[in-house]
Design a protein around this motif. Structure first.
Motif, PDB file in Angstrom:
ATOM      1  N   VAL A  23       0.809  -1.217   0.000  1.00 25.39           N
ATOM      2  CA  VAL A  23       0.000   0.000   0.000  1.00 25.39           C
ATOM      3  C   VAL A  23       0.848   1.276   0.000  1.00 25.39           C
ATOM      4  N   PRO A  24       1.882   1.417   0.815  1.00 25.62           N
ATOM      5  CA  PRO A  24       2.677   2.652   0.760  1.00 25.62           C
ATOM      6  C   PRO A  24       3.337   2.882  -0.604  1.00 25.62           C
ATOM      7  N   TRP A  25       3.732   1.829  -1.288  1.00 27.25           N
ATOM      8  CA  TRP A  25       4.372   1.981  -2.593  1.00 27.25           C
ATOM      9  C   TRP A  25       3.382   2.452  -3.636  1.00 27.25           C
ATOM     10  N   VAL A  26       2.157   1.982  -3.587  1.00 29.07           N
ATOM     11  CA  VAL A  26       1.142   2.403  -4.547  1.00 29.07           C
ATOM     12  C   VAL A  26       0.844   3.887  -4.368  1.00 29.07           C
ATOM     13  N   ARG A  27       0.748   4.335  -3.138  1.00 32.99           N
ATOM     14  CA  ARG A  27       0.466   5.738  -2.867  1.00 32.99           C
ATOM     15  C   ARG A  27       1.603   6.617  -3.399  1.00 32.99           C
ATOM     16  N   ARG A  28       2.850   6.219  -3.194  1.00 36.31           N
ATOM     17  CA  ARG A  28       3.992   6.997  -3.674  1.00 36.31           C
ATOM     18  C   ARG A  28       4.066   7.011  -5.195  1.00 36.31           C
ATOM     19  N   ALA A  29       3.695   5.920  -5.840  1.00 34.55           N
ATOM     20  CA  ALA A  29       3.754   5.852  -7.297  1.00 34.55           C
ATOM     21  C   ALA A  29       2.769   6.828  -7.924  1.00 34.55           C
ATOM     22  N   GLY A  30       1.630   7.047  -7.298  1.00 34.84           N
ATOM     23  CA  GLY A  30       0.657   7.989  -7.829  1.00 34.84           C
ATOM     24  C   GLY A  30       1.137   9.419  -7.760  1.00 34.84           C
ATOM     25  N   ALA A  31       1.996   9.753  -6.815  1.00 36.63           N
ATOM     26  CA  ALA A  31       2.495  11.113  -6.654  1.00 36.63           C
ATOM     27  C   ALA A  31       3.795  11.349  -7.421  1.00 36.63           C
ATOM     28  N   ALA A  32       4.315  10.340  -8.069  1.00 37.48           N
ATOM     29  CA  ALA A  32       5.604  10.463  -8.757  1.00 37.48           C
ATOM     30  C   ALA A  32       5.473  11.322 -10.004  1.00 37.48           C
ATOM     31  N   ASP A  33       6.571  11.982 -10.369  1.00 37.95           N
ATOM     32  CA  ASP A  33       6.609  12.773 -11.594  1.00 37.95           C
ATOM     33  C   ASP A  33       6.662  11.843 -12.799  1.00 37.95           C
ATOM     34  N   THR A  34       6.172  12.340 -13.929  1.00 34.84           N
ATOM     35  CA  THR A  34       6.206  11.563 -15.163  1.00 34.84           C
ATOM     36  C   THR A  34       7.608  11.616 -15.757  1.00 34.84           C
ATOM     37  N   ILE A  35       8.081  10.497 -16.237  1.00 32.72           N
ATOM     38  CA  ILE A  35       9.399  10.419 -16.864  1.00 32.72           C
ATOM     39  C   ILE A  35       9.197  10.258 -18.359  1.00 32.72           C
ATOM     40  N   THR A  36       9.838  11.111 -19.154  1.00 32.83           N
ATOM     41  CA  THR A  36       9.768  11.011 -20.612  1.00 32.83           C
ATOM     42  C   THR A  36      11.088  10.447 -21.111  1.00 32.83           C
ATOM     43  N   TRP A  37      11.018   9.346 -21.845  1.00 39.20           N
ATOM     44  CA  TRP A  37      12.211   8.704 -22.376  1.00 39.20           C
ATOM     45  C   TRP A  37      12.374   9.115 -23.835  1.00 39.20           C
ATOM     46  N   LYS A  38      13.575   9.430 -24.238  1.00 37.93           N
ATOM     47  CA  LYS A  38      13.890   9.717 -25.630  1.00 37.93           C
ATOM     48  C   LYS A  38      14.906   8.677 -26.076  1.00 37.93           C
ATOM     49  N   ILE A  39      14.576   7.982 -27.166  1.00 40.34           N
ATOM     50  CA  ILE A  39      15.396   6.865 -27.612  1.00 40.34           C
ATOM     51  C   ILE A  39      15.832   7.103 -29.059  1.00 40.34           C
ATOM     52  N   GLN A  40      17.094   6.882 -29.336  1.00 40.43           N
ATOM     53  CA  GLN A  40      17.635   7.002 -30.676  1.00 40.43           C
ATOM     54  C   GLN A  40      17.235   5.762 -31.472  1.00 40.43           C
ATOM     55  N   THR A  41      16.729   5.960 -32.698  1.00 37.95           N
ATOM     56  CA  THR A  41      16.334   4.836 -33.528  1.00 37.95           C
ATOM     57  C   THR A  41      16.536   5.194 -35.008  1.00 37.95           C
ATOM     58  N   SER A  42      16.615   4.202 -35.859  1.00 31.69           N
ATOM     59  CA  SER A  42      16.752   4.449 -37.297  1.00 31.69           C
ATOM     60  C   SER A  42      15.376   4.496 -37.970  1.00 31.69           C
TER      61      SER A  42
END
Length: 55
Positions: free
Chosen positions: A30-49
């Motif tokens: 339960v504590p982990w679920v609550r913390r995950a909801g408040a986490a900032d969004t992470i945007t991944w940028k990936i190099q591809t062809s």
């Protein structure tokens, strides 16, 4: 102990231990679920062809 009372005792033990295991797992996660909801969004940028999608 006869066979029927032994199986009843075993069944009661399994039900109780399953309930305790479920409650413990819930209390731990339960504590982990609550913390995950408040986490900032992470945007991944990936190099591809491949070309990027245009929507």
């Amino acid at each position: 102990m006869d066979g029927e009372s032994r199986s009843q005792s075993r069944r009661r033990f399994l039900k109780t231990s399953g309930l305790v295991a479920g409650l413990t797992a819930t209390a731990v996660t339960v504590p982990w679920v609550r913390r995950a909801g408040a986490a900032d969004t992470i945007t991944w940028k990936i190099q591809t062809s491949w070309p990027g999608c245009r929507t």
